[in-house]
Motif scaffolding. Structure first.
Motif, PDB file in Angstrom:
ATOM      1  N   LEU A  77      22.658  25.761  25.268  1.00 19.15           N
ATOM      2  CA  LEU A  77      23.766  26.262  26.077  1.00 19.15           C
ATOM      3  C   LEU A  77      24.808  25.180  26.329  1.00 19.15           C
ATOM      4  O   LEU A  77      26.009  25.448  26.372  1.00 19.15           O
ATOM      5  CB  LEU A  77      23.252  26.794  27.418  1.00 19.15           C
ATOM      6  N   ALA A  78      24.347  23.940  26.500  1.00 20.68           N
ATOM      7  CA  ALA A  78      25.261  22.859  26.852  1.00 20.68           C
ATOM      8  C   ALA A  78      26.183  22.474  25.702  1.00 20.68           C
ATOM      9  O   ALA A  78      27.382  22.259  25.908  1.00 20.68           O
ATOM     10  CB  ALA A  78      24.464  21.641  27.318  1.00 20.68           C
ATOM     11  N   ASP A  79      25.633  22.383  24.486  1.00 19.45           N
ATOM     12  CA  ASP A  79      26.480  21.889  23.392  1.00 19.45           C
ATOM     13  C   ASP A  79      26.410  22.726  22.119  1.00 19.45           C
ATOM     14  O   ASP A  79      27.051  22.394  21.127  1.00 19.45           O
ATOM     15  CB  ASP A  79      26.150  20.428  23.053  1.00 19.45           C
ATOM     16  N   GLY A  80      25.626  23.807  22.145  1.00 17.99           N
ATOM     17  CA  GLY A  80      25.505  24.630  20.942  1.00 17.99           C
ATOM     18  C   GLY A  80      26.749  25.456  20.667  1.00 17.99           C
ATOM     19  O   GLY A  80      27.564  25.709  21.563  1.00 17.99           O
ATOM     20  N   PHE A 100      27.058  31.431  16.432  1.00 17.83           N
ATOM     21  CA  PHE A 100      27.725  31.982  15.258  1.00 17.83           C
ATOM     22  C   PHE A 100      27.384  33.457  15.039  1.00 17.83           C
ATOM     23  O   PHE A 100      27.855  34.068  14.072  1.00 17.83           O
ATOM     24  CB  PHE A 100      27.390  31.171  13.990  1.00 17.83           C
ATOM     25  N   THR A 101      26.562  34.035  15.896  1.00 16.08           N
ATOM     26  CA  THR A 101      26.292  35.466  15.799  1.00 16.08           C
ATOM     27  C   THR A 101      27.266  36.234  16.690  1.00 16.08           C
ATOM     28  O   THR A 101      27.946  35.656  17.538  1.00 16.08           O
ATOM     29  CB  THR A 101      24.834  35.760  16.206  1.00 16.08           C
ATOM     30  N   ASP A 102      27.332  37.553  16.487  1.00 18.29           N
ATOM     31  CA  ASP A 102      28.374  38.344  17.131  1.00 18.29           C
ATOM     32  C   ASP A 102      28.301  38.304  18.651  1.00 18.29           C
ATOM     33  O   ASP A 102      29.328  38.207  19.325  1.00 18.29           O
ATOM     34  CB  ASP A 102      28.308  39.797  16.633  1.00 18.29           C
ATOM     35  N   ASP A 103      27.098  38.387  19.205  1.00 14.63           N
ATOM     36  CA  ASP A 103      26.947  38.361  20.660  1.00 14.63           C
ATOM     37  C   ASP A 103      26.744  36.915  21.099  1.00 14.63           C
ATOM     38  O   ASP A 103      25.628  36.470  21.368  1.00 14.63           O
ATOM     39  CB  ASP A 103      25.769  39.242  21.087  1.00 14.63           C
ATOM     40  N   ALA A 104      27.840  36.178  21.194  1.00 13.04           N
ATOM     41  CA  ALA A 104      27.754  34.744  21.460  1.00 13.04           C
ATOM     42  C   ALA A 104      27.203  34.423  22.840  1.00 13.04           C
ATOM     43  O   ALA A 104      26.696  33.319  23.071  1.00 13.04           O
ATOM     44  CB  ALA A 104      29.137  34.111  21.300  1.00 13.04           C
ATOM     45  N   ASP A 105      27.275  35.364  23.766  1.00 13.18           N
ATOM     46  CA  ASP A 105      26.847  35.098  25.142  1.00 13.18           C
ATOM     47  C   ASP A 105      25.428  35.590  25.417  1.00 13.18           C
ATOM     48  O   ASP A 105      24.982  35.557  26.562  1.00 13.18           O
ATOM     49  CB  ASP A 105      27.830  35.765  26.121  1.00 13.18           C
ATOM     50  N   TRP A 106      24.719  36.035  24.384  1.00 12.97           N
ATOM     51  CA  TRP A 106      23.390  36.636  24.591  1.00 12.97           C
ATOM     52  C   TRP A 106      22.431  35.670  25.290  1.00 12.97           C
ATOM     53  O   TRP A 106      21.746  36.044  26.237  1.00 12.97           O
ATOM     54  CB  TRP A 106      22.795  37.065  23.253  1.00 12.97           C
ATOM     55  N   LEU A 107      22.371  34.429  24.836  1.00 11.31           N
ATOM     56  CA  LEU A 107      21.420  33.480  25.408  1.00 11.31           C
ATOM     57  C   LEU A 107      21.751  33.184  26.866  1.00 11.31           C
ATOM     58  O   LEU A 107      20.856  33.156  27.724  1.00 11.31           O
ATOM     59  CB  LEU A 107      21.414  32.182  24.598  1.00 11.31           C
ATOM     60  N   ARG A 108      23.009  33.003  27.177  1.00 16.41           N
ATOM     61  CA  ARG A 108      23.398  32.710  28.555  1.00 16.41           C
ATOM     62  C   ARG A 108      23.028  33.874  29.482  1.00 16.41           C
ATOM     63  O   ARG A 108      22.487  33.665  30.573  1.00 16.41           O
ATOM     64  CB  ARG A 108      24.902  32.416  28.627  1.00 16.41           C
ATOM     65  N   ARG A 109      23.294  35.087  29.027  1.00 15.93           N
ATOM     66  CA  ARG A 109      22.958  36.254  29.845  1.00 15.93           C
ATOM     67  C   ARG A 109      21.458  36.354  30.067  1.00 15.93           C
ATOM     68  O   ARG A 109      20.992  36.650  31.175  1.00 15.93           O
ATOM     69  CB  ARG A 109      23.468  37.551  29.193  1.00 15.93           C
TER      70      ARG A 109
END
Length: 207
Positions: free
Chosen positions: A184-187, A190-199
């Motif tokens: 999350l900090a520096d990645g 490149f996939t369509d749902d770029a915010d998936w991990l943060r959510r």
């Protein structure tokens, strides 16, 4: 290769660094400003470079008051090639997106992280990639996809690709949190749902 210094694939000298800066924008830069953007190169070296590149015609010299400024000459035959080389990092991310997007069951999230994302690569640096596997992916198909992407990314760049993959349920595992926080900090997703991990991590924290 070094994604933050893409023109080093054709020249490791100061000319490549100058062309990377000029090729990534349509703005003009003074020598001191170029030095701010390329701090590991000396001001005399940058000045000699822009003068040499101006002689070749690929760089234009402008006078802004008493200050000389330089920009890429987009009418030059080599300008499209310079701009394409300067944008290799974006081109690499787009190849990753298209490659995994064509899988029968694409990852729900994918990102480049580590030195490649931070702009700190050396020529022998690994490419660190994280993928999150969808629940409906078949084991053997997913494994073939990972192997294929590892080979492809290494061929595209000359760097060894290192892929870390997680199942969706592993994302909320405490053992994975330090790595995922660094993604999350520096990645760079490149996939369509770029915010998936943060959510997903936010939901975990709210429980």
């Amino acid at each position: 290769m070094e994604l933050q210094r893409p023109l080093a694939v054709v020249t490791s000298g100061v000319d490549g660094d100058v062309l990377r800066v000029l090729g990534s924008t349509h703005a003009e830069f003074s020598v001191p400003r170029l030095h701010e953007l390329i701090p590991d190169r000396s001001i005399p070296g940058i000045r000699r470079s822009v003068e040499r590149l101006t002689t070749q015609g690929i760089v234009e010299r402008l006078s802004i008051g008493r200050v000389a400024a330089y920009r890429l000459n987009d009418d030059h035959l080599a300008a499209p090639a310079v701009r394409e080389l300067a944008d290799l990092k974006s081109a690499f991310l787009e190849r990753l997106r298209r490659h995994v997007g064509a899988w029968p069951h694409p990852p729900v999230f994918g990102a480049l992280f580590g030195s490649a994302a931070r702009g700190e690569m050396r020529p022998d640096s690994d490419l660190d990639i994280i993928l999150v596997r969808p629940d409906d992916a078949e084991d053997d198909v997913w494994a073939r996809g990972l192997a294929d992407l590892t080979r492809a990314a290494s061929t595209w760049t000359g760097n060894d690709a290192r892929i870390i993959d997680f199942a969706t349920e592993e994302i909320t595992d405490a053992a994975t949190e330090p790595l995922l926080r660094s993604v999350l900090a520096d990645g760079i997703a490149f996939t369509d749902d770029a915010d998936w991990l943060r959510r997903t991590l936010r939901k975990k924290g709210s429980r």
